[in-house]
Design an enzyme around this catalytic site. Structure first.
Site, short mmCIF file in Angstrom:
data_model
loop_
_atom_site.label_atom_id
_atom_site.label_comp_id
_atom_site.label_asym_id
_atom_site.label_seq_id
_atom_site.Cartn_x
_atom_site.Cartn_y
_atom_site.Cartn_z
N LYS A 178 0.88 -1.17 0.00
CA LYS A 178 0.00 0.00 0.00
C LYS A 178 0.92 1.21 0.00
O LYS A 178 1.43 1.62 1.04
CB LYS A 178 -0.88 -0.02 1.25
CG LYS A 178 -2.25 0.61 1.07
CD LYS A 178 -2.23 2.09 0.72
CE LYS A 178 -1.99 2.97 1.91
NZ LYS A 178 -1.76 4.38 1.53
N CYS A 288 13.45 10.93 7.53
CA CYS A 288 13.29 10.52 8.93
C CYS A 288 14.57 10.71 9.72
O CYS A 288 14.55 10.92 10.92
CB CYS A 288 12.85 9.07 8.99
SG CYS A 288 13.95 8.00 8.05
P1 NAD Z 1 2.03 8.34 7.54
O1 NAD Z 1 2.12 7.55 8.80
O2 NAD Z 1 1.05 9.45 7.49
O3 NAD Z 1 1.67 7.41 6.31
C1 NAD Z 1 2.48 6.31 5.94
C2 NAD Z 1 1.61 5.27 5.26
O4 NAD Z 1 0.69 4.73 6.19
C3 NAD Z 1 0.78 5.80 4.09
O5 NAD Z 1 0.80 4.84 3.06
C4 NAD Z 1 -0.60 5.93 4.70
O6 NAD Z 1 -1.64 5.84 3.77
C5 NAD Z 1 -0.61 4.75 5.66
N1 NAD Z 1 -1.55 4.85 6.78
C6 NAD Z 1 -1.94 5.96 7.45
N2 NAD Z 1 -2.79 5.61 8.45
C7 NAD Z 1 -2.92 4.27 8.42
C8 NAD Z 1 -3.65 3.32 9.20
N3 NAD Z 1 -4.41 3.68 10.23
N4 NAD Z 1 -3.55 2.01 8.88
C9 NAD Z 1 -2.76 1.60 7.86
N5 NAD Z 1 -2.06 2.46 7.07
C10 NAD Z 1 -2.13 3.77 7.37
O7 NAD Z 1 3.50 8.84 7.25
P2 NAD Z 1 3.97 9.82 6.06
O8 NAD Z 1 3.43 11.17 6.37
O9 NAD Z 1 3.67 9.18 4.76
O10 NAD Z 1 5.56 9.80 6.23
C11 NAD Z 1 6.25 10.66 7.08
C12 NAD Z 1 6.59 9.99 8.40
O11 NAD Z 1 7.34 8.80 8.13
C13 NAD Z 1 7.48 10.82 9.29
O12 NAD Z 1 7.05 10.71 10.62
C14 NAD Z 1 8.85 10.17 9.15
O13 NAD Z 1 9.73 10.36 10.23
C15 NAD Z 1 8.47 8.75 8.99
N6 NAD Z 1 9.55 8.02 8.32
C16 NAD Z 1 10.32 7.15 9.05
C17 NAD Z 1 11.37 6.47 8.46
C18 NAD Z 1 12.25 5.52 9.23
O14 NAD Z 1 12.97 4.76 8.61
N7 NAD Z 1 12.22 5.53 10.56
C19 NAD Z 1 11.64 6.68 7.09
C20 NAD Z 1 10.84 7.58 6.38
C21 NAD Z 1 9.80 8.23 7.00
#
Ligand code: NAD
Length: 485
Positions: A178, A288
């Site tokens: 997804k 991140c």
């Molecule tokens: P997000 O959590 O908003 O979304 C990520 C994914 O999760 C998307 O595909 C979204 O549709 C899905 N999603 C959202 N709610 C969900 C639910 N309830 N159930 C299942 N899927 C769901 O994150 P984002 O805004 O896309 O990305 C930014 C965030 O990601 C930042 O907090 C960043 O720090 C983090 N990040 C972490 C790493 C790491 O390796 N630690 C790497 C990149 C980004």
């Protein structure tokens, strides 16, 4: 107009709901195309296809054949580099320079590296004594977990998705991906690559949609999904963990960060500033591992802040292909969030060294998601912009006087993903690095990645480690076989 379809059981499909949503170009707010919105029916179909693939040719394929196929996937990404590059830059607005050096090559490397890790990993065996003196032999084999749900974010779409799909497939699993609703392009394209090189149908599936009460949540709750690997926000991770808890499905989480940068008085200031430029402003701060809290020894504080501010002012904002080195944020919604922190910083009494607002890039880009790279000083450590992840091109810089003080400052956070520290003193580098509460610590560098090494965060930054053999811990089950001799 582009059209982004699901990829289920080796075929592109519009799904059954007939619903679509816009994919927006973050540079100017224009509509790039329509994304088909998946629901329960598409997730059901994708999970069924994945399960069937596990029972069919994929499950019985000899290991070397499977791993050779993944090398072909990598080769084909390289051959279709320009298409992946175009799709990634269109969705994210990131500079071509950045995507062509990091996102796309790493997308290919993730298949090669994990294929080679799986080919070379040794098995574990223990010979044991028994009362009758004959002994017994234990050996452990790794078997795939089954169907793995992959939920990916928008900041490094191809890189972070393949970072999970690569090892999952190398270990023999089938996946349902997804992708983020903001960045459907490269994941959709990968379906075609899978078909071209002959990956059996059902092994790689893609369903587009949103999170809560949409494809994302339906995937996390699906009984056919054995494990969920997720990269994204910490609070989304919490929701996913709850969704998986009823059926005890395994999770691997790479979540948010609030990463410190530490700059000692003996560092090479010019190199340190150039590293900080990347770690604060690279990918418009949407990494991140990025540095949103900087601590600089008081004796070099003014010089450091001046040089970092001069660097920030030199950044050229613009769309991909314009020679820019700073793109937009991913969306207007994310821009609102980042700008709310720009306001909070001022309300909490920050000195705005540079930036703090929205740039004027002309009429053509006025509906884009642009913000200025921003540096603050003067805040206390309980300020919201120091405690909470902003995920924008901004950082706060604070002076410190001694080593123990800066270690305490760096560790005073709910997160524990990454840190960058700068010194010429090798003993201090080891001493301090070993006390930093983070999964990844760079000395005199940042984001230098060897894919064989463990990657992940502590505290609220995640659960588990991926990378090299550590990925095998998540993407396989171990089965111990004990043979009485
Ligand atoms: P997000 O959590 O908003 O979304 C990520 C994914 O999760 C998307 O595909 C979204 O549709 C899905 N999603 C959202 N709610 C969900 C639910 N309830 N159930 C299942 N899927 C769901 O994150 P984002 O805004 O896309 O990305 C930014 C965030 O990601 C930042 O907090 C960043 O720090 C983090 N990040 C972490 C790493 C790491 O390796 N630690 C790497 C990149 C980004």
């Amino acid at each position: 107009m582009r059209e982004y379809m699901h990829f289920i059981n080796g075929e592109y499909t519009r799904g059954s709901s007939g619903k679509t949503f816009d994919n927006i170009n973050p540079c100017d707010g224009s509509v790039l195309g329509q994304v088909h919105e998946g629901g329960q029916a598409e997730i059901d179909a994708a999970c069924e296809a994945a399960r069937a693939a596990m029972k069919g040719p994929w499950g019985s394929m000899p290991m070397n054949e499977r791993l050779d196929l993944l090398h072909k996937v990598a080769d084909r990404i390289d051959e279709r580099f320009d298409e992946f590059l175009e799709a990634e830059c269109a969705d994210t607005g990131k500079p071509v320079e950045l995507a062509s050096h990091i996102d796309i090559p790493r997308g290919a490397a993730n298949f090669r590296v994990f294929a080679d890790v799986v080919r070379n990993v040794p098995a574990e065996s223990f010979r044991m004594d028994t009362p009758d003196g004959r002994g017994a032999l234990n050996y452990a084999i790794r078997v795939p977990k089954g169907v793995v749900g992959v939920i990916a974010p928008w900041n490094l779409p191809l890189l972070l998705m393949t970072w999970k799909v690569g090892p999952a497939l190398a270990c023999g699993n089938a996946v349902v991906v997804k992708p983020s609703e903001e960045t459907p392009g490269t994941t959709t394209l990968l379906g075609d690559v899978m078909n071209e090189v002959g990956v059996p149908k059902g092994v790689f599936n893609v369903v587009h949609g949103f999170g809560p009460n949409s494809a994302g949540e339906f995937l996390t709750r699906h009984k056919q999904v054995d494990a969920i690997t997720f990269t994204g926000e910490t609070r989304t991770g919490a929701a996913i963990m709850k969704a998986c808890s009823d059926r005890i499905a395994d999770v691997s989480f790479e979540l948010g960060g609030k990463n410190p940068g530490i700059f000692f008085e003996d560092c090479d200031v010019d190199n340190a500033v150039s590293v900080a430029m990347r770690s604060c402003f690279g990918n418009c701060g949407q990494v991140c591992l990025g540095t949103e809290r900087i601590y600089v020894h008081r004796s070099i504080f003014d010089e450091f802040v001046d040089k970092l501010a001069a660097g920030a002012k030199r950044l050229k904002m613009g769309p991909p292909g314009s020679g820019s080195n700073l793109g937009p944020l991913i969306s207007r919604q994310h821009r609102d969030k980042v700008l709310s922190y720009y306001q909070k910083a001022v309300d909490e009494g920050a000195t705005v060294v540079t930036g703090g607002g929205v740039p004027d890039l002309g009429e053509a880009l006025e509906n884009g998601s642009w913000v200025e790279p921003t540096i603050w000083t003067g805040l206390s450590e309980d300020a919201a912009v120091i405690r909470e992840e902003i995920f924008g091109p901004c950082t706060h810089v604070r002076p410190f006087d001694d080593e123990d003080e800066v270690i305490a400052l760096a560790n005073d956070t709910d997160y524990g993903l990454a840190a960058t520290m700068h010194t010429r003193d090798a003993l201090r580098a080891h001493r301090v690095a070993q006390q930093l509460e983070a999964g990844l610590i760079w000395v005199n560098e940042w984001f230098l990645r060897d894919l064989r090494t463990p990657f992940g965060g502590s505290k609220m930054s995640g659960i588990g480690r991926e990378g090299g053999v550590h990925s095998l811990e998540f993407y396989t089950e171990m089965r111990n076989i004990c043979i009485k001799l």
